[in-house]
Design an enzyme around this catalytic site. Structure first.
Site, short mmCIF file in Angstrom:
data_model
loop_
_atom_site.label_atom_id
_atom_site.label_comp_id
_atom_site.label_asym_id
_atom_site.label_seq_id
_atom_site.Cartn_x
_atom_site.Cartn_y
_atom_site.Cartn_z
N ILE A 170 -41.22 -124.52 -8.04
CA ILE A 170 -41.84 -123.81 -9.16
C ILE A 170 -41.76 -124.58 -10.48
O ILE A 170 -42.56 -124.38 -11.38
CB ILE A 170 -41.23 -122.40 -9.29
CG1 ILE A 170 -42.09 -121.51 -10.19
CG2 ILE A 170 -39.81 -122.48 -9.79
CD1 ILE A 170 -41.57 -120.07 -10.27
N TYR A 176 -30.72 -119.29 -8.66
CA TYR A 176 -31.43 -118.28 -9.44
C TYR A 176 -31.05 -116.87 -8.94
O TYR A 176 -31.20 -116.57 -7.75
CB TYR A 176 -32.93 -118.54 -9.29
CG TYR A 176 -33.89 -117.41 -9.56
CD1 TYR A 176 -34.79 -117.01 -8.59
CD2 TYR A 176 -33.93 -116.77 -10.80
CE1 TYR A 176 -35.70 -116.00 -8.83
CE2 TYR A 176 -34.83 -115.74 -11.04
CZ TYR A 176 -35.72 -115.36 -10.05
OH TYR A 176 -36.62 -114.36 -10.27
N LYS A 184 -44.26 -121.23 -14.39
CA LYS A 184 -43.43 -122.12 -15.20
C LYS A 184 -44.21 -123.34 -15.68
O LYS A 184 -44.23 -123.66 -16.85
CB LYS A 184 -42.20 -122.59 -14.40
CG LYS A 184 -41.45 -121.47 -13.74
CD LYS A 184 -40.84 -120.51 -14.72
CE LYS A 184 -40.10 -119.39 -13.99
NZ LYS A 184 -39.55 -118.40 -14.93
N ASP A 226 -38.52 -124.46 -3.04
CA ASP A 226 -39.14 -123.76 -4.16
C ASP A 226 -39.39 -124.80 -5.23
O ASP A 226 -38.44 -125.29 -5.86
CB ASP A 226 -38.20 -122.65 -4.66
CG ASP A 226 -38.81 -121.85 -5.81
OD1 ASP A 226 -39.81 -122.32 -6.41
OD2 ASP A 226 -38.28 -120.78 -6.13
#
Lengths: 470, 494
Positions: free
Chosen positions: B243, B156, B280, B241
Site C-alpha cells: 500500500i 499495523y 496512501k 501489502d
C-alpha cells in the site's frame, strides 16, 4: 486444493445456479437493436433504467454537486480524505428523509441509526454477521432473491430455512407456513435467529399485506427473534396502493421504542429506486444501538465512496427533485409493467397480480411438459436458447412449485419489450401446434384458454390482498 | 417480569459473538489518543493549544495537484456536462469485473510505482472496499476459522480487525528486534511457525507490509527472496501489502514481490498475492479503492465473487480510470509526491536530530519510527504508556505508541508527518523541543552532561540518516482539523 479455504473450494457462493448461467448466455450473445437484433434479450436483470433523464437534467442544473464543489469551490481534496465510517452527515440526513418520503412521511428515520454499506449485498451480509452465529438460521419466505444464498450464508456460515409459500393464495405468508419453517429448523438442529423478508417482494413484485406484516411482528415478538425487512424496492410501488413498511406496522401497533422494535431492522439501497446499482449505496437501519455500533465498524469493509456520498446528498436533499422523481418513476414503471402484462396475455400467459418491483412473476405452468422442475429447466433452456429471452426460472428463486418465471421490464426500451413479447407469442403458438398431446389439438387449445380464463378469475379474486385498492 | 440484568444477558444473546465482542479492536486504550485529539483538535488560529494529530498516516502533500487535475478534466466526472453522456452506462455498471479501463489504468499505475520493473495483468486486478476489504477477502480465501497468518511485528493495528474479526483467523507474531533494525529473519519466521504448531494453529500464510507500516523500511531483494523461499518451502501463502509502494523517497527504490518472483526458479506463484490501494500513494482514502492482485487463478475468481461485498463505486472507477490514464499527470504526481515526502521527512528528522531524538533509518512511508527508549523510566510497556499519555496530554501530540503495533520492545513511537502543513510541523517540533529541554532540566542534577552526551551518541550513530536535501515546502494548505469528528477506527486504520 488444501491451500485454499473451504469458502473457495465449495460452491456456496451460489454462482453455479441457473440464475447466473442465464446471464452468462446473455453475455455471449447480447441483443442489440442494430448490431445484434437476433441476440438474447436480457429480462433477468432487475434494473431500473426508466428515469435517468430526470437525474441527468438535475445534474445539468446543479453544477456544484456535479463538479464536487461547494459554493463554487472544489472540495475534492476534502472528499478524497473523508473515510469516516459514520458517513457524510448530510448524506445520511438526506437518505433518512428520502426513506421517509417514500413512506408518505408517516414514519421517521433517525440518521444516527443508519449504517451505510456497499450496496444491500453488503448490508445484508453485515446484518447476518451481527445477528447470527455460524450454523444459526434465518427463515425466508419462498420464492426469494437468489443472491441471498450468497449474501446471507456464504462467508457468515448462517443457514436459510424456507417458509414455503404457494400460488394457492398468491404466495402470501401464512401462520402455519411460518410455524412449519420454525419447526423444520428445530428438526435440523438449527437455532432460528430471525426472519428476513423482502418487501416489496423480489421476485413476486407484490407488497406484503398488513395481515402478513402483523403476523411477522407477532411471530418474532413471541419467539424473541429478529425481523429483517429488505425494502430495496420500496420506491418502485406503482398503482393506487401505498407501500406499507414494517415501520408503519410498528407505529400502528404502538411498538416504536419497544423491545420488539429493537429487533426489527430495515435494509435499503439506491440501486433499484434510483437506478444507481453501480454506485454501491446500501444502508442498514436499526433501532438497536449495539447493532448500529457493530455494523458501523463492519462497514469499514465496504464504505460508500465519498464522492458518491457527496453527489447523492445534494441530489436527495433537493425535495423538489425527490418528489418529482418518485412520482414520475411510479408512472413510468406502471406503464411499462402494463406493457409486459398485455404482451404476456397476448401470448396466453398470465402473471401474479403485482404493483411493485421491476419485474413480474409469470405463470408458465401450462407450458411445462410435466409438473416438475426438470420440465421447468427444459422450458427455461428453450426460452433462453430458442426464444432468446433471458428470464429467471422459479427454481433459482427456491420456488416450491415448478413453472413460475421472473421477467423484468424496467431495463429495456419499449421497442425491445415489444419484440420480446412478439418472440414469446410466436414461441407459445408454435409450441401449441407442435405439442404431442393425448387430447386433440383443438381440445388442447380449449383447455389452455380455460386455464387462462381460470387464472384470470383467480387473479381477480385476490383483490382482498390489497387493502386500500381504489 | 424480567430483571435488568437478565434483560441485558438476553440482549447479548440476541446478537452474534462477533457483534457483541471486542474483535473490532476499538476498545483498546490506545484510542484515548484519538479521543484527546477529537476533544481538542489543533487549529493554528482557532485552537493553537490543541492536540496535533500525528497518528494519522495520510498523504496530504499533493492534494493541490489532484484538485488541479480534477478541475481541468471535467470529463472525468459523469456528472458534469462534459461527462454526463456516460452517466447512465456508469450508473448501472455493477459488474464485479470492474470497468476494463479502470483495471488497465490501475495495472499501469502499479507498474509505474514499481519503476516499470514488472508487468501487472489487468485481468488479475480484483476490487475491494479499500485495503481493509482486500485483507479480509484474502483471509476468507486463504484460511479457515482457526487457521493462522504469520505477521512480523511491529504491524499495523488494523490487521487485528481486518484479518481476524469476522474470519476467525489467528495472527501469529514474528518477532523483530531493533538490534538489527527490525529485520525479518528466517530464524524469527521459523520460531513463529513452530509457536503456531505448538498452539495447534495451522499456518496458512505470511503477511508482510512492504514498505512497512509502522517502520517505513523497505525489504531488500535478499530478504524478499528469503521470504518467498520460506513460504514456498512450507507450502504457505505470501501476502505482500504494498500500500505504501510509491511513498519511497530520496534515492531509495521500492522492490515489489512481483519483481522478485521473476528471479526465483520454480517459484510456486499460486502462493503469491499482493494487496494494494490508492489510499496512501495517491492520498485518496475516501474513494475506497482497494485491490487484490493474486497470481493464483482460483483466488482471483473467488475474490472477484467476494468483491460484491465491497465494489468500488462505478463513479469512482470512471474518475480513477481517466486520472491514471493520464500518464503525464501520473508521472508528475509520483515524482512530486516523492520530493515532497522527502522534504517533509527531512524537516522532521532534522528537527529530531537537533533535539537528540533517535529514529529508525527508513526510506518510505508517511511516518517515522521514533526512538524514545531512553525517556522511559523502566523498559516496560507500562512506562511506555505513561510516557505516551504525557506526550498526548501535556505535549499535545497524538503519536502512536509501539505497543499498539505489537512491538516487542517498549519505547518506540510512530509519528506521522504527511498529514499536516509546514506550520503545524514546525509547531509540533517546537513542542517536542520544549518537552525534551524540560526533561533535561529535570534530570540534570542526577546525570552528568558527559553521560547525557554519551547516551545521545550511542543511539544516534546507527540510526541517523544524513540528508543533504533540506528543501522545504510552504504548502499552506488546510489544517488537519476535520469538519466532521472522524471515527476512531478510521484514524487507527492508518
Amino acid at each position: 486444493m488444501k491451500q485454499l479455504s473451504t469458502k473457495v473450494t465449495s460452491n456456496a457462493h451460489g454462482q453455479d445456479s441457473s440464475y447466473f448461467l442465464g446471464w452468462e448466455e446473455y453475455e455471449k450473445n447480447p441483443y442489440n437493436e442494430i448490431k445484434n437484433p437476433n441476440g438474447i434479450i436480457q429480462m433477468g436483470l432487475a434494473e431500473n433504467q426508466l428515469c435517468f433523464d430526470l437525474i441527468e437534467t438535475w445534474l445539468a442544473k446543479n453544477p456544484d454537486a456535479a463538479g464536487l464543489k461547494k459554493d463554487g469551490q472544489s472540495i475534492f481534496k476534502e472528499l478524497a480524505l473523508f473515510q469516516d465510517y459514520h458517513g457524510l452527515p448530510e448524506f445520511k440526513k438526506a437518505l433518512a428523509e428520502f426513506m421517509e418520503e417514500i413512506r408518505g412521511n408517516r414514519v421517521t428515520f433517525d440518521p444516527s441509526k443508519i449504517v451505510l454499506a456497499a450496496g444491500s449485498t453488503s448490508a445484508n451480509e453485515t446484518l447476518m454477521f451481527c445477528l447470527a452465529e455460524p450454523g444459526d438460521a434465518f427463515l425466508l419466505p419462498t420464492p426469494y432473491y437468489p443472491g441471498f444464498d450468497r449474501d446471507l450464508k456464504w462467508r457468515t456460515g448462517a443457514e436459510i430455512v424456507p417458509i414455503h409459500c404457494s400460488s394457492s393464495n398468491g404466495f402470501q405468508i401464512t401462520e402455519s407456513a411460518l410455524q412449519q419453517a420454525y419447526q423444520q429448523a428445530q428438526k435440523l438442529d438449527l437455532k432460528v435467529k430471525g426472519v428476513l423478508v423482502t418487501n416489496p417482494s423480489n421476485p413476486l413484485g407484490t407488497m406484503l399485506t398488513r395481515r402478513e406484516l402483523n403476523l411477522l411482528v407477532d411471530f418474532i415478538s413471541s419467539k424473541n427473534i429478529h425481523l429483517i425487512s429488505d425494502e430495496i424496492y420500496s420506491g418502485t410501488v406503482f398503482g393506487f396502493e401505498q407501500f406499507v413498511s414494517v415501520m408503519d406496522v410498528l407505529k400502528d401497533k404502538n411498538l416504536e421504542n419497544s423491545e420488539v422494535s429493537k429487533r426489527v431492522h430495515v435494509v435499503y439501497s439506491l440501486s433499484k429506486d434510483l437506478g444507481l446499482p453501480g454506485f454501491r449505496v446500501g444502508a442498514i437501519y436499526s433501532n438497536d444501538e449495539m447493532v448500529v455500533s457493530a455494523a458501523t465498524k463492519m462497514s469499514s469493509f465496504g464504505l460508500v465512496s465519498s464522492q458518491t456520498q457527496y453527489l447523492l446528498s445534494a441530489l436527495l436533499s433537493d425535495k423538489k427533485f425527490t418528489s418529482t422523481y418518485l412520482n414520475e418513476n411510479q408512472k413510468r414503471l406502471k406503464i411499462r409493467q402494463k406493457q409486459l402484462v398485455s404482451g404476456l396475455e397476448a401470448a396466453g400467459v398470465t402473471c401474479l397480480k403485482s404493483n411493485a418491483g421491476l419485474f413480474c412473476w409469470v405463470d408458465m405452468r401450462h407450458l411445462l411438459d410435466t409438473n416438475t422442475f426438470e420440465a421447468e429447466l427444459e422450458l427455461w433452456k428453450k426460452i433462453v436458447y430458442e426464444v432468446k429471452l433471458n428470464i429467471s426460472p422459479g427454481s433459482s428463486c427456491h420456488c416450491t412449485e415448478p413453472g413460475w418465471f421472473r421477467v423484468c421490464f424496467a431495463n429495456m426500451s419499449e421497442d425491445t419489450l415489444d419484440l420480446a413479447m412478439k418472440r414469446l407469442k410466436e414461441y407459445v403458438e408454435s409450441t401449441d401446434s407442435r405439442r404431442v398431446i393425448s387430447k386433440s389439438s383443438h381440445e388442447r387449445i380449449k383447455s389452455l384458454r380455460k386455464r387462462t380464463v381460470s387464472n384470470w378469475v383467480f387473479r381477480v379474486s385476490w383483490t382482498d390482498r390489497v387493502p386500500d385498492e381504489r | 417480569m424480567v430483571s435488568f440484568a437478565t434483560e441485558k444477558k438476553q440482549d447479548r444473546n440476541l446478537l452474534s459473538r462477533i457483534a457483541s465482542g471486542d474483535g473490532h479492536g476499538e476498545n483498546s486504550s490506545y484510542f484515548d489518543g484519538w479521543k484527546a485529539y477529537e476533544e481538542n483538535p489543533f487549529h493554528p488560529i482557532d485552537r493553537p493549544d490543541g492536540v496535533i494529530q500525528m497518528g494519522l498516516a495520510e498523504n496530504q502533500l499533493c492534494g493541490d495537484l489532484m484538485r488541479k487535475w480534477v478541475l481541468k478534466h471535467p470529463e472525468a466526472s459523469i456528472c458534469t456536462s462534459e461527462g454526463v453522456n456516460r452517466f447512465s452506462d456508469i450508473a448501472i455498471f455493477q459488474d464485479y469485473h470492474g470497468l476494463p479501463e479502470f483495471r488497465q489504468a490501475v495495472a499501469k499505475f502499479m507498474e509505474k510505482t514499481r519503476n516499470n520493473k514488472v508487468r501487472f495483468d489487468p485481468d488479475r486486478i480484483v476490487m475491494s472496499g479499500g485495503a481493509t476489504g482486500a485483507h479480509e477477502t484474502v483471509a476468507f480465501c486463504l484460511a479457515n476459522p482457526g487457521d493462522g497468518f504469520l505477521v512480523p511485528t511491529p504491524y499495523y493495528p488494523g490487521f487485528d480487525r481486518d484479518l481476524r474479526w469476522r474470519t476467525g483467523v489467528n495472527l501469529v507474531p514474528v518477532t523483530c528486534h531493533s538490534s538489527d533494525g527490525f529485520k525479518i529473519t528466517v530464524e524469527a519466521l521459523e520460531a513463529a511457525y513452530e509457536n503456531a504448531r505448538k498452539s495447534n494453529i495451522s499456518v496458512k500464510g505470511l503477511l508482510v507490509t512492504n514498505p512497512s507500516n509502522p517502520l517505513g523500511t523497505t525489504l531488500d531483494r535478499e530478504c524478499l527472496k528469503s521470504l518467498v523461499n520460506f513460504t514456498n518451502d512450507k507450502g504457505i501463502h505470501l501476502i505482500a501489502d504494498e500500500i505504501y509502494a510509491a511513498t519511497t523517497f530520496g534515492q531509495s527504490e521500492f522492490i515489489s514481490v512481483a519483481e522478485v518472483i521473476e528471479e526465483i526458479e520454480d517459484c510456486n506463484r499460486d502462493l503469491i498475492h499482493i494487496v494494494y490501494s490508492l489510499s496512501k500513494d495517491m492520498g485518496l482514502p475516501g474513494l475506497r479503492v482497494g485491490i487484490v492482485y493474486s497470481y493464483n487463478d482460483r483466488v482471483v475468481q473467488i475474490a472477484r465473487k467476494m468483491s460484491s461485498f465491497g465494489l468500488v463505486s462505478s463513479q469512482t472507477q470512471h474518475l480513477i480510470a481517466k486520472m491514471l490514464s493520464d500518464e503525464d499527470f501520473v508521472d508528475e504526481f509520483i515524482r512530486e509526491s516523492k520530493l515532497r515526502l522527502a522534504a517533509r521527512h527531512a524537516e522532521i528528522t532534522t528537527g529530531l536530530d537537533g533535539l537528540g531524538i533517535g529514529w529508525l533509518k527508513a526510506k518510505a512511508g508517511l511516518f517515522l519510527w521514533m526512538d524514545l527508549r531512553n525517556l522511559l523510566k523502566t523498559a516496560t510497556f507500562d512506562s511506555e504508556t505513561e510516557l505516551w499519555r504525557v506526550i498526548v496530554h501535556q505535549v499535545k501530540l497524538n503519536v502512536s505508541p509501539g505497543g499498539s503495533f505489537h512491538c516487542h520492545e517498549p519505547g518506540w513511537f510512530r509519528v506521522c508527518f504527511a498529514n499536516m502543513d509546514h506550520k503545524t510541523m514546525e509547531t509540533a517540533l517546537e513542542r517536542i523541543r520544549v518537552f525534551t529541554s524540560q526533561l533535561e532540566e529535570e534530570t540534570k542534577p542526577m546525570v552528568s552532561t558527559t553521560m547525557m552526551a554519551k547516551k545521545k551518541k550511542c543511539w544516534q550513530s546507527n540510526l541517523r540518516l544524513s540528508f543533504s536535501d533540506t528543501r522545504r515546502f510552504d504548502d499552506g494548505f488546510f489544517s488537519p482539523h476535520s469538519p466532521v469528528p472522524p471515527s476512531p477506527l478510521v484514524r487507527a486504520q492508518t
